[in-house]
Write a protein that holds these residues in place. Structure first.
Motif, PDB file in Angstrom:
ATOM      1  N   PRO A   1       0.813  -1.222   0.000  1.00 36.27           N
ATOM      2  CA  PRO A   1       0.000   0.000   0.000  1.00 36.27           C
ATOM      3  C   PRO A   1       0.852   1.280   0.000  1.00 36.27           C
ATOM      4  O   PRO A   1       0.510   2.258  -0.668  1.00 36.27           O
ATOM      5  N   THR A   2       1.973   1.236   0.707  1.00 35.51           N
ATOM      6  CA  THR A   2       2.850   2.401   0.739  1.00 35.51           C
ATOM      7  C   THR A   2       3.424   2.678  -0.642  1.00 35.51           C
ATOM      8  O   THR A   2       3.468   3.832  -1.082  1.00 35.51           O
ATOM      9  N   GLY A   3       3.846   1.651  -1.338  1.00 41.28           N
ATOM     10  CA  GLY A   3       4.406   1.830  -2.671  1.00 41.28           C
ATOM     11  C   GLY A   3       3.384   2.326  -3.677  1.00 41.28           C
ATOM     12  O   GLY A   3       3.663   3.226  -4.481  1.00 41.28           O
ATOM     13  N   VAL A   4       2.185   1.752  -3.643  1.00 43.14           N
ATOM     14  CA  VAL A   4       1.138   2.167  -4.581  1.00 43.14           C
ATOM     15  C   VAL A   4       0.722   3.611  -4.329  1.00 43.14           C
ATOM     16  O   VAL A   4       0.615   4.417  -5.263  1.00 43.14           O
ATOM     17  N   LEU A   5       0.491   3.946  -3.068  1.00 42.95           N
ATOM     18  CA  LEU A   5       0.083   5.317  -2.738  1.00 42.95           C
ATOM     19  C   LEU A   5       1.212   6.312  -2.999  1.00 42.95           C
ATOM     20  O   LEU A   5       0.960   7.440  -3.435  1.00 42.95           O
ATOM     21  N   SER A   6       2.441   5.911  -2.740  1.00 44.13           N
ATOM     22  CA  SER A   6       3.582   6.795  -3.036  1.00 44.13           C
ATOM     23  C   SER A   6       3.677   7.069  -4.533  1.00 44.13           C
ATOM     24  O   SER A   6       3.942   8.200  -4.952  1.00 44.13           O
ATOM     25  N   GLY A   7       3.455   6.043  -5.325  1.00 44.28           N
ATOM     26  CA  GLY A   7       3.453   6.231  -6.770  1.00 44.28           C
ATOM     27  C   GLY A   7       2.369   7.196  -7.223  1.00 44.28           C
ATOM     28  O   GLY A   7       2.589   8.055  -8.077  1.00 44.28           O
ATOM     29  N   GLY A   8       1.186   7.070  -6.639  1.00 42.69           N
ATOM     30  CA  GLY A   8       0.099   7.987  -6.967  1.00 42.69           C
ATOM     31  C   GLY A   8       0.414   9.419  -6.574  1.00 42.69           C
ATOM     32  O   GLY A   8       0.142  10.361  -7.332  1.00 42.69           O
ATOM     33  N   ILE A   9       1.000   9.590  -5.401  1.00 39.53           N
ATOM     34  CA  ILE A   9       1.379  10.935  -4.951  1.00 39.53           C
ATOM     35  C   ILE A   9       2.436  11.523  -5.875  1.00 39.53           C
ATOM     36  O   ILE A   9       2.364  12.697  -6.256  1.00 39.53           O
ATOM     37  N   LEU A  10       3.411  10.708  -6.255  1.00 40.88           N
ATOM     38  CA  LEU A  10       4.478  11.209  -7.132  1.00 40.88           C
ATOM     39  C   LEU A  10       3.963  11.551  -8.532  1.00 40.88           C
ATOM     40  O   LEU A  10       4.413  12.538  -9.135  1.00 40.88           O
ATOM     41  N   ILE A  11       3.008  10.800  -9.033  1.00 41.28           N
ATOM     42  CA  ILE A  11       2.417  11.117 -10.335  1.00 41.28           C
ATOM     43  C   ILE A  11       1.674  12.448 -10.266  1.00 41.28           C
ATOM     44  O   ILE A  11       1.814  13.302 -11.154  1.00 41.28           O
ATOM     45  N   MET A  12       0.897  12.641  -9.211  1.00 39.49           N
ATOM     46  CA  MET A  12       0.162  13.901  -9.067  1.00 39.49           C
ATOM     47  C   MET A  12       1.120  15.075  -8.833  1.00 39.49           C
ATOM     48  O   MET A  12       0.907  16.165  -9.354  1.00 39.49           O
ATOM     49  N   ALA A  13       2.171  14.840  -8.073  1.00 34.37           N
ATOM     50  CA  ALA A  13       3.145  15.904  -7.835  1.00 34.37           C
ATOM     51  C   ALA A  13       3.868  16.291  -9.124  1.00 34.37           C
ATOM     52  O   ALA A  13       4.210  17.464  -9.325  1.00 34.37           O
ATOM     53  N   SER A  14       4.078  15.331 -10.011  1.00 35.61           N
ATOM     54  CA  SER A  14       4.723  15.671 -11.281  1.00 35.61           C
ATOM     55  C   SER A  14       3.829  16.583 -12.114  1.00 35.61           C
ATOM     56  O   SER A  14       4.329  17.431 -12.864  1.00 35.61           O
ATOM     57  N   GLY A  15       2.526  16.427 -11.992  1.00 42.29           N
ATOM     58  CA  GLY A  15       1.610  17.345 -12.667  1.00 42.29           C
ATOM     59  C   GLY A  15       1.729  18.761 -12.127  1.00 42.29           C
ATOM     60  O   GLY A  15       1.686  19.732 -12.887  1.00 42.29           O
ATOM     61  N   TYR A  16       1.893  18.881 -10.810  1.00 48.09           N
ATOM     62  CA  TYR A  16       2.077  20.210 -10.225  1.00 48.09           C
ATOM     63  C   TYR A  16       3.429  20.800 -10.612  1.00 48.09           C
ATOM     64  O   TYR A  16       3.550  22.011 -10.759  1.00 48.09           O
ATOM     65  N   LEU A  17       4.436  19.952 -10.787  1.00 47.37           N
ATOM     66  CA  LEU A  17       5.723  20.456 -11.288  1.00 47.37           C
ATOM     67  C   LEU A  17       5.586  20.982 -12.715  1.00 47.37           C
ATOM     68  O   LEU A  17       6.212  21.991 -13.067  1.00 47.37           O
ATOM     69  N   LEU A  18       4.760  20.337 -13.498  1.00 45.90           N
ATOM     70  CA  LEU A  18       4.499  20.809 -14.856  1.00 45.90           C
ATOM     71  C   LEU A  18       3.797  22.168 -14.836  1.00 45.90           C
ATOM     72  O   LEU A  18       4.147  23.067 -15.595  1.00 45.90           O
ATOM     73  N   ILE A  19       2.816  22.329 -13.962  1.00 47.09           N
ATOM     74  CA  ILE A  19       2.133  23.619 -13.819  1.00 47.09           C
ATOM     75  C   ILE A  19       3.119  24.681 -13.366  1.00 47.09           C
ATOM     76  O   ILE A  19       3.123  25.809 -13.879  1.00 47.09           O
ATOM     77  N   LEU A  20       3.956  24.336 -12.401  1.00 46.11           N
ATOM     78  CA  LEU A  20       4.940  25.294 -11.898  1.00 46.11           C
ATOM     79  C   LEU A  20       5.929  25.700 -12.983  1.00 46.11           C
ATOM     80  O   LEU A  20       6.257  26.881 -13.116  1.00 46.11           O
ATOM     81  N   SER A  21       6.379  24.753 -13.778  1.00 47.97           N
ATOM     82  CA  SER A  21       7.316  25.100 -14.843  1.00 47.97           C
ATOM     83  C   SER A  21       6.642  25.958 -15.910  1.00 47.97           C
ATOM     84  O   SER A  21       7.259  26.864 -16.465  1.00 47.97           O
ATOM     85  N   ALA A  22       5.385  25.692 -16.197  1.00 45.45           N
ATOM     86  CA  ALA A  22       4.666  26.517 -17.173  1.00 45.45           C
ATOM     87  C   ALA A  22       4.480  27.935 -16.647  1.00 45.45           C
ATOM     88  O   ALA A  22       4.564  28.896 -17.403  1.00 45.45           O
TER      89      ALA A  22
END
Length: 119
Positions: free
Chosen positions: A90-111
């Motif tokens: 569960p930790t790995g799956v949820l961590s992956g989900g958090i990291l995927i969503m955080a990468s979207g926010y990094l994309l917004i920040l870079s834009a």
């Protein structure tokens, strides 16, 4: 009552990001008179007003992305702190989900930070 609290916090971040990510990105564009058209001076009234409108867009996107990245880091830390109680899968799956969503926010920040519109 749920005894393992990091799981709901991580799920709330992941599921909330599905709505908040596009909202943060589009919020600035919908409040400008030209709805995202940087080169159209007429919709803004003047070049100075256009520049202020787009500075506001950058501020909204930058602030929203930074806040959500910080919340993601906190959710991730909270999740990994209770690794023994939760388990690896569960930790790995949820961590992956958090990291995927955080990468979207990094994309917004870079834009928001590196986008230099020119006509």
């Amino acid at each position: 009552m749920i005894k393992i609290r990091p799981i709901p916090a991580a799920l709330l971040y992941i599921l909330g990001s599905i709505l908040l990510g596009p909202t943060i990105f589009l919020a600035g564009y919908f409040i400008t008179p030209a709805n995202g058209d940087f080169c159209d001076i007429g919709a803004h009234g003047s070049r100075a007003q256009r520049d202020r409108d787009y500075a506001l867009i950058d501020t909204i996107q930058t602030t929203g992305a930074i806040v959500m990245l910080m919340l993601g880091a906190l959710a991730l830390a909270y999740l990994w702190r209770d690794l023994r109680r939760i388990g690896w899968l569960p930790t790995g799956v949820l961590s992956g989900g958090i990291l995927i969503m955080a990468s979207g926010y990094l994309l917004i920040l870079s834009a928001a930070l590196y986008g230099n519109p020119s006509c």
